[in-house]
Design an enzyme around this catalytic site. Structure first.
Site, PDB file in Angstrom:
ATOM      1  N   ALA A  68      72.449  50.780   2.233  1.00 21.94           N
ATOM      2  CA  ALA A  68      72.344  50.808   3.691  1.00 21.94           C
ATOM      3  C   ALA A  68      72.797  49.477   4.257  1.00 21.94           C
ATOM      4  O   ALA A  68      72.783  48.453   3.569  1.00 21.94           O
ATOM      5  CB  ALA A  68      70.904  51.095   4.110  1.00 21.94           C
ATOM      6  N   ASP A  69      73.192  49.520   5.511  1.00 22.39           N
ATOM      7  CA  ASP A  69      73.516  48.296   6.230  1.00 22.39           C
ATOM      8  C   ASP A  69      73.141  48.499   7.689  1.00 22.39           C
ATOM      9  O   ASP A  69      73.358  49.583   8.240  1.00 22.39           O
ATOM     10  CB  ASP A  69      74.994  47.940   6.110  1.00 22.39           C
ATOM     11  CG  ASP A  69      75.235  46.492   6.507  1.00 22.39           C
ATOM     12  OD1 ASP A  69      74.996  45.611   5.658  1.00 22.39           O
ATOM     13  OD2 ASP A  69      75.603  46.247   7.673  1.00 22.39           O
ATOM     14  N   THR A  70      72.582  47.471   8.304  1.00 20.93           N
ATOM     15  CA  THR A  70      72.118  47.546   9.687  1.00 20.93           C
ATOM     16  C   THR A  70      72.752  46.433  10.510  1.00 20.93           C
ATOM     17  O   THR A  70      72.890  45.315  10.026  1.00 20.93           O
ATOM     18  CB  THR A  70      70.576  47.411   9.747  1.00 20.93           C
ATOM     19  OG1 THR A  70      69.989  48.437   8.937  1.00 20.93           O
ATOM     20  CG2 THR A  70      70.052  47.515  11.169  1.00 20.93           C
TER      21      THR A  70
END
Length: 189
Positions: A68-70
């Site tokens: 994931a990346d935010t």
């Protein structure tokens, strides 16, 4: 079921994934996280999640990999981590009293199966006084955080409103993550 690998060093993602009952191993991918010119936030996080998953799947082809990346954006401009106190103050002034978007790209891979999602949450940050900005900076919480705040920490007292997933703002939208993991598990059976 193949054991799960979380492709992230984020303690928040690890806590969130544990919270919903998953056991996993952590493997941290090393990728270039530079923004491509004109890249929009939702494409940026989707690309990074995919690239992180690819790196770990290459090393562990028989395992389920979650990456994931935010990031935050305001008016399609990606807001990164503060590089200094002055930069943090500039970020807070830009976010003050307006909605900004928090996007998380999620990618689950295993044996040729790829499931992805991008989740968007809108957050409205209060206008902070100079004293509040200084006091918050002094806590050291904003350091290393996209948008220079941590919603699950002290910054919660400055959040006026959230539209969407709270866990997305922390770093891993739990409902969508669980759905992707369940799709992957069903595909393997």
């Amino acid at each position: 079921m193949a054991p799960l690998i979380l492709a992230s060093s984020s303690p928040r993602r690890q806590e969130l994934l544990t919270q919903i009952g998953y056991t996993f191993e952590v493997c941290v991918p090393n990728i270039d996280e530079s923004i491509i010119e004109q890249e929009q936030a939702q494409h940026y996080v989707a690309r990074l999640a995919y690239e992180k998953a690819c790196v770990i799947v290459e090393k562990h082809p028989k395992r389920i990999v979650l990456a994931a990346d935010t990031c935050l954006s305001i008016q399609q401009e990606i807001i990164g981590k503060p590089t200094s106190k002055q930069h943090a103050f500039e970020i807070w002034r830009a976010l003050a009293g307006k909605y900004h978007d928090v996007y998380t790209g999620i990618c689950v891979m295993q044996q040729g199966e790829i499931y992805t999602s991008v989740v968007q949450t809108q957050v409205k940050l209060a206008t902070l006084s100079e004293q509040e900005m200084q006091e918050y900076w002094d806590t050291k919480e904003p350091i290393g955080k996209a948008g220079a705040y941590a919603i699950q920490g002290i910054a919660a007292k400055y959040i006026l409103e959230i539209k969407g997933s709270y866990s997305n703002v922390v770093g891993l939208p739990l409902y969508e993550t669980h759905q992707l993991l369940q799709q992957t598990i069903k595909a393997l059976n």
